[in-house]
Motif scaffolding. Structure first.
Motif, mmCIF file in Angstrom:
data_model
loop_
_atom_site.group_PDB
_atom_site.id
_atom_site.type_symbol
_atom_site.label_atom_id
_atom_site.label_comp_id
_atom_site.label_asym_id
_atom_site.label_seq_id
_atom_site.Cartn_x
_atom_site.Cartn_y
_atom_site.Cartn_z
ATOM 1 N N LEU A 115 0.836 -1.193 0.000
ATOM 2 C CA LEU A 115 0.000 0.000 0.000
ATOM 3 C C LEU A 115 0.875 1.248 0.000
ATOM 4 C CD1 LEU A 115 -2.740 1.376 0.160
ATOM 5 C CD2 LEU A 115 -2.667 1.080 2.646
ATOM 6 N N SER A 116 1.911 1.239 0.780
ATOM 7 C CA SER A 116 2.821 2.370 0.863
ATOM 8 C C SER A 116 3.487 2.636 -0.491
ATOM 9 C CB SER A 116 3.891 2.097 1.921
ATOM 10 O OG SER A 116 4.809 3.160 1.975
ATOM 11 N N GLU A 117 3.906 1.595 -1.167
ATOM 12 C CA GLU A 117 4.528 1.755 -2.485
ATOM 13 C C GLU A 117 3.533 2.293 -3.511
ATOM 14 O OE1 GLU A 117 7.954 -1.718 -2.400
ATOM 15 O OE2 GLU A 117 5.891 -2.261 -2.902
ATOM 16 N N GLU A 118 2.321 1.801 -3.454
ATOM 17 C CA GLU A 118 1.287 2.268 -4.379
ATOM 18 C C GLU A 118 0.981 3.741 -4.157
ATOM 19 O OE1 GLU A 118 -1.477 2.468 -7.387
ATOM 20 O OE2 GLU A 118 0.014 0.906 -6.995
ATOM 21 N N LEU A 119 0.856 4.136 -2.888
ATOM 22 C CA LEU A 119 0.603 5.543 -2.580
ATOM 23 C C LEU A 119 1.759 6.423 -3.047
ATOM 24 C CD1 LEU A 119 -1.003 5.280 0.971
ATOM 25 C CD2 LEU A 119 -2.132 5.938 -1.156
ATOM 26 N N GLN A 120 2.979 5.959 -2.852
ATOM 27 C CA GLN A 120 4.156 6.712 -3.284
ATOM 28 C C GLN A 120 4.161 6.866 -4.809
ATOM 29 O OE1 GLN A 120 6.463 8.264 -1.361
ATOM 30 N NE2 GLN A 120 7.258 9.112 -3.259
ATOM 31 N N ALA A 121 3.820 5.813 -5.517
ATOM 32 C CA ALA A 121 3.776 5.865 -6.978
ATOM 33 C C ALA A 121 2.706 6.853 -7.452
ATOM 34 C CB ALA A 121 3.514 4.476 -7.548
ATOM 35 N N ARG A 122 1.572 6.843 -6.814
ATOM 36 C CA ARG A 122 0.498 7.762 -7.187
ATOM 37 C C ARG A 122 0.874 9.213 -6.878
ATOM 38 N NH1 ARG A 122 -5.425 5.089 -6.410
ATOM 39 N NH2 ARG A 122 -4.913 3.048 -7.261
ATOM 40 N N GLU A 123 1.518 9.393 -5.741
ATOM 41 C CA GLU A 123 1.967 10.733 -5.379
ATOM 42 C C GLU A 123 2.997 11.252 -6.381
ATOM 43 O OE1 GLU A 123 4.392 12.974 -1.787
ATOM 44 O OE2 GLU A 123 3.403 11.067 -1.363
ATOM 45 N N THR A 124 3.914 10.406 -6.783
ATOM 46 C CA THR A 124 4.920 10.783 -7.775
ATOM 47 C C THR A 124 4.260 11.141 -9.100
ATOM 48 O OG1 THR A 124 6.588 9.401 -6.708
ATOM 49 C CG2 THR A 124 6.970 9.976 -9.011
ATOM 50 N N ALA A 125 3.306 10.349 -9.522
ATOM 51 C CA ALA A 125 2.592 10.626 -10.769
ATOM 52 C C ALA A 125 1.812 11.936 -10.668
ATOM 53 C CB ALA A 125 1.659 9.471 -11.107
ATOM 54 N N ALA A 126 1.169 12.169 -9.545
ATOM 55 C CA ALA A 126 0.401 13.404 -9.359
ATOM 56 C C ALA A 126 1.333 14.613 -9.354
ATOM 57 C CB ALA A 126 -0.400 13.339 -8.057
ATOM 58 N N ARG A 127 2.473 14.487 -8.711
ATOM 59 C CA ARG A 127 3.447 15.577 -8.681
ATOM 60 C C ARG A 127 3.932 15.896 -10.097
ATOM 61 N NH1 ARG A 127 6.261 13.868 -4.816
ATOM 62 N NH2 ARG A 127 5.391 15.233 -3.252
ATOM 63 N N ARG A 128 4.219 14.861 -10.873
ATOM 64 C CA ARG A 128 4.662 15.038 -12.253
ATOM 65 C C ARG A 128 3.584 15.749 -13.070
ATOM 66 N NH1 ARG A 128 5.307 9.917 -13.693
ATOM 67 N NH2 ARG A 128 7.194 9.804 -12.458
ATOM 68 N N HIS A 129 2.341 15.354 -12.866
ATOM 69 C CA HIS A 129 1.230 15.966 -13.581
ATOM 70 C C HIS A 129 1.104 17.450 -13.215
ATOM 71 C CE1 HIS A 129 -3.265 16.316 -14.546
ATOM 72 N NE2 HIS A 129 -2.619 16.250 -15.683
#
Length: 57
Positions: free
Chosen positions: A4-18
């Motif tokens: 779950l932590s890795e998934e949240l981190q990946a989503r946060e990274t994608a959102a930041r990039r966006h």
């Protein structure tokens, strides 16, 4: 399986990039808008000046 932590981190990274991409687009649009406003202003001044000159003839 991704944690779950890795998934949240990946989503946060994608959102930041966006967000960064959108900020870049907004900056470009701001520059284009300013250039368009300057062009409009020049045209308005030209029209007013021509009208004034014609009225004085």
């Amino acid at each position: 399986m991704v944690s779950l932590s890795e998934e949240l981190q990946a989503r946060e990274t994608a959102a930041r990039r966006h967000v960064e991409e959108l900020q870049s687009e907004a900056a470009e649009l701001t520059l284009r808008l300013e250039a368009a406003r300057k062009e409009l202003s020049r045209l308005e001044i030209t029209r007013e000046t021509v009208a004034q000159v014609l009225a004085e003839l």
